[in-house]
Design a protein around this motif. Structure first.
Motif, PDB file in Angstrom:
ATOM      1  N   PRO A  38       3.711  21.132 -19.751  1.00 58.22           N
ATOM      2  CA  PRO A  38       5.024  21.785 -19.643  1.00 58.22           C
ATOM      3  C   PRO A  38       5.255  22.402 -18.257  1.00 58.22           C
ATOM      4  CG  PRO A  38       4.037  22.312 -21.748  1.00 58.22           C
ATOM      5  CD  PRO A  38       2.990  21.575 -20.953  1.00 58.22           C
ATOM      6  N   GLU A  39       4.207  22.930 -17.640  1.00 60.18           N
ATOM      7  CA  GLU A  39       4.337  23.520 -16.302  1.00 60.18           C
ATOM      8  C   GLU A  39       4.667  22.448 -15.267  1.00 60.18           C
ATOM      9  OE1 GLU A  39       1.570  24.012 -18.257  1.00 60.18           O
ATOM     10  OE2 GLU A  39       2.136  25.997 -18.977  1.00 60.18           O
ATOM     11  N   GLN A  40       4.041  21.280 -15.369  1.00 56.73           N
ATOM     12  CA  GLN A  40       4.331  20.192 -14.440  1.00 56.73           C
ATOM     13  C   GLN A  40       5.747  19.671 -14.636  1.00 56.73           C
ATOM     14  OE1 GLN A  40       0.966  17.868 -15.733  1.00 56.73           O
ATOM     15  NE2 GLN A  40       0.018  17.974 -13.696  1.00 56.73           N
ATOM     16  N   LYS A  41       6.190  19.575 -15.896  1.00 53.39           N
ATOM     17  CA  LYS A  41       7.554  19.127 -16.164  1.00 53.39           C
ATOM     18  C   LYS A  41       8.567  20.095 -15.566  1.00 53.39           C
ATOM     19  CE  LYS A  41       6.538  16.582 -20.379  1.00 53.39           C
ATOM     20  NZ  LYS A  41       6.708  16.502 -21.825  1.00 53.39           N
ATOM     21  N   GLU A  42       8.338  21.390 -15.725  1.00 53.94           N
ATOM     22  CA  GLU A  42       9.250  22.394 -15.180  1.00 53.94           C
ATOM     23  C   GLU A  42       9.250  22.355 -13.656  1.00 53.94           C
ATOM     24  OE1 GLU A  42      12.190  25.046 -14.903  1.00 53.94           O
ATOM     25  OE2 GLU A  42      11.549  23.967 -16.684  1.00 53.94           O
ATOM     26  N   ALA A  43       8.091  22.166 -13.050  1.00 56.28           N
ATOM     27  CA  ALA A  43       8.021  22.054 -11.590  1.00 56.28           C
ATOM     28  C   ALA A  43       8.816  20.842 -11.108  1.00 56.28           C
ATOM     29  CB  ALA A  43       6.565  21.955 -11.133  1.00 56.28           C
ATOM     30  N   ASN A  44       8.739  19.733 -11.827  1.00 55.99           N
ATOM     31  CA  ASN A  44       9.516  18.538 -11.470  1.00 55.99           C
ATOM     32  C   ASN A  44      11.010  18.818 -11.593  1.00 55.99           C
ATOM     33  OD1 ASN A  44       7.208  17.106 -10.981  1.00 55.99           O
ATOM     34  ND2 ASN A  44       7.398  15.754 -12.739  1.00 55.99           N
ATOM     35  N   ARG A  45      11.423  19.524 -12.654  1.00 54.16           N
ATOM     36  CA  ARG A  45      12.846  19.855 -12.835  1.00 54.16           C
ATOM     37  C   ARG A  45      13.346  20.729 -11.693  1.00 54.16           C
ATOM     38  NH1 ARG A  45      11.153  21.128 -18.067  1.00 54.16           N
ATOM     39  NH2 ARG A  45      11.453  19.369 -19.454  1.00 54.16           N
ATOM     40  N   GLN A  46      12.550  21.745 -11.332  1.00 51.93           N
ATOM     41  CA  GLN A  46      12.952  22.646 -10.250  1.00 51.93           C
ATOM     42  C   GLN A  46      13.065  21.896  -8.928  1.00 51.93           C
ATOM     43  OE1 GLN A  46      13.994  25.703 -10.495  1.00 51.93           O
ATOM     44  NE2 GLN A  46      13.615  25.828 -12.694  1.00 51.93           N
ATOM     45  N   ALA A  47      12.125  21.008  -8.651  1.00 52.17           N
ATOM     46  CA  ALA A  47      12.173  20.224  -7.417  1.00 52.17           C
ATOM     47  C   ALA A  47      13.421  19.339  -7.404  1.00 52.17           C
ATOM     48  CB  ALA A  47      10.910  19.382  -7.275  1.00 52.17           C
ATOM     49  N   ARG A  49      16.245  19.923  -8.961  1.00 53.10           N
ATOM     50  CA  ARG A  49      17.413  20.799  -8.763  1.00 53.10           C
ATOM     51  C   ARG A  49      17.584  21.147  -7.291  1.00 53.10           C
ATOM     52  NH1 ARG A  49      15.346  23.827 -13.496  1.00 53.10           N
ATOM     53  NH2 ARG A  49      16.523  23.061 -15.253  1.00 53.10           N
ATOM     54  N   ARG A  50      16.478  21.472  -6.613  1.00 52.94           N
ATOM     55  CA  ARG A  50      16.564  21.821  -5.192  1.00 52.94           C
ATOM     56  C   ARG A  50      17.110  20.652  -4.375  1.00 52.94           C
ATOM     57  NH1 ARG A  50      11.664  24.365  -6.433  1.00 52.94           N
ATOM     58  NH2 ARG A  50      10.487  22.585  -5.660  1.00 52.94           N
ATOM     59  N   VAL A  51      16.622  19.465  -4.645  1.00 52.78           N
ATOM     60  CA  VAL A  51      17.096  18.279  -3.917  1.00 52.78           C
ATOM     61  C   VAL A  51      18.569  18.030  -4.212  1.00 52.78           C
ATOM     62  CG1 VAL A  51      16.856  15.771  -3.732  1.00 52.78           C
ATOM     63  CG2 VAL A  51      14.818  17.214  -3.763  1.00 52.78           C
ATOM     64  N   ALA A  52      18.968  18.139  -5.472  1.00 50.13           N
ATOM     65  CA  ALA A  52      20.366  17.902  -5.841  1.00 50.13           C
ATOM     66  C   ALA A  52      21.289  18.888  -5.129  1.00 50.13           C
ATOM     67  CB  ALA A  52      20.536  17.993  -7.359  1.00 50.13           C
ATOM     68  N   TRP A  53      20.898  20.160  -5.080  1.00 56.50           N
ATOM     69  CA  TRP A  53      21.735  21.148  -4.399  1.00 56.50           C
ATOM     70  C   TRP A  53      21.834  20.854  -2.913  1.00 56.50           C
ATOM     71  CZ3 TRP A  53      25.469  23.786  -6.037  1.00 56.50           C
ATOM     72  CH2 TRP A  53      25.490  24.304  -7.317  1.00 56.50           C
ATOM     73  N   ARG A  54      20.714  20.442  -2.297  1.00 52.09           N
ATOM     74  CA  ARG A  54      20.752  20.102  -0.871  1.00 52.09           C
ATOM     75  C   ARG A  54      21.709  18.937  -0.613  1.00 52.09           C
ATOM     76  NH1 ARG A  54      14.914  19.229   0.068  1.00 52.09           N
ATOM     77  NH2 ARG A  54      14.273  20.908  -1.254  1.00 52.09           N
ATOM     78  N   ILE A  55      21.682  17.948  -1.482  1.00 51.84           N
ATOM     79  CA  ILE A  55      22.584  16.796  -1.335  1.00 51.84           C
ATOM     80  C   ILE A  55      24.034  17.239  -1.457  1.00 51.84           C
ATOM     81  CG2 ILE A  55      23.352  14.652  -2.445  1.00 51.84           C
ATOM     82  CD1 ILE A  55      20.346  14.181  -3.150  1.00 51.84           C
ATOM     83  N   LEU A  56      24.333  18.059  -2.471  1.00 55.89           N
ATOM     84  CA  LEU A  56      25.705  18.532  -2.660  1.00 55.89           C
ATOM     85  C   LEU A  56      26.166  19.419  -1.511  1.00 55.89           C
ATOM     86  CD1 LEU A  56      25.647  19.303  -6.473  1.00 55.89           C
ATOM     87  CD2 LEU A  56      26.904  17.483  -5.317  1.00 55.89           C
ATOM     88  N   GLU A  57      25.300  20.313  -1.043  1.00 53.78           N
ATOM     89  CA  GLU A  57      25.674  21.199   0.066  1.00 53.78           C
ATOM     90  C   GLU A  57      25.922  20.405   1.341  1.00 53.78           C
ATOM     91  OE1 GLU A  57      22.362  23.856   0.005  1.00 53.78           O
ATOM     92  OE2 GLU A  57      23.347  25.255  -1.365  1.00 53.78           O
ATOM     93  N   ARG A  58      25.089  19.410   1.616  1.00 52.34           N
ATOM     94  CA  ARG A  58      25.267  18.582   2.803  1.00 52.34           C
ATOM     95  C   ARG A  58      26.558  17.778   2.705  1.00 52.34           C
ATOM     96  NH1 ARG A  58      20.438  15.457   3.220  1.00 52.34           N
ATOM     97  NH2 ARG A  58      19.538  17.417   3.911  1.00 52.34           N
TER      98      ARG A  58
END
Length: 70
Positions: A38-47, A49-58
């Motif tokens: 579960p910790e690895q799955k959550e880390a993947n989700r957070q990563a 999300r960060r990439v998606a926000w960077r794409i949208l902000e750019r």
């Protein structure tokens, strides 16, 4: 250089989705994800999300998306 042994590659795929295209069919399997903690799955989700926000902000900064009005 020889690749390390991958036990997942030898097992039967657990197909979770199937996409049909004019010239081929793509099968999506989740064997890798089924082994994550579960910790690895959550880390993947957070990563993701960060990439998606960077794409949208750019895209918004480049004028390819309208700016959000909060």
């Amino acid at each position: 250089m020889r690749k390390p042994y991958d036990p997942i590659a030898d097992e039967e795929p657990h197909i979770v989705a199937e996409y049909h295209f004019p010239n081929c069919t793509a099968y999506i399997a989740d064997n890798y994800l089924r082994r994550l903690t579960p910790e690895q799955k959550e880390a993947n989700r957070q990563a993701a999300r960060r990439v998606a926000w960077r794409i949208l902000e750019r895209a918004a900064a480049e004028g390819r998306l309208p700016a959000a009005n909060n």
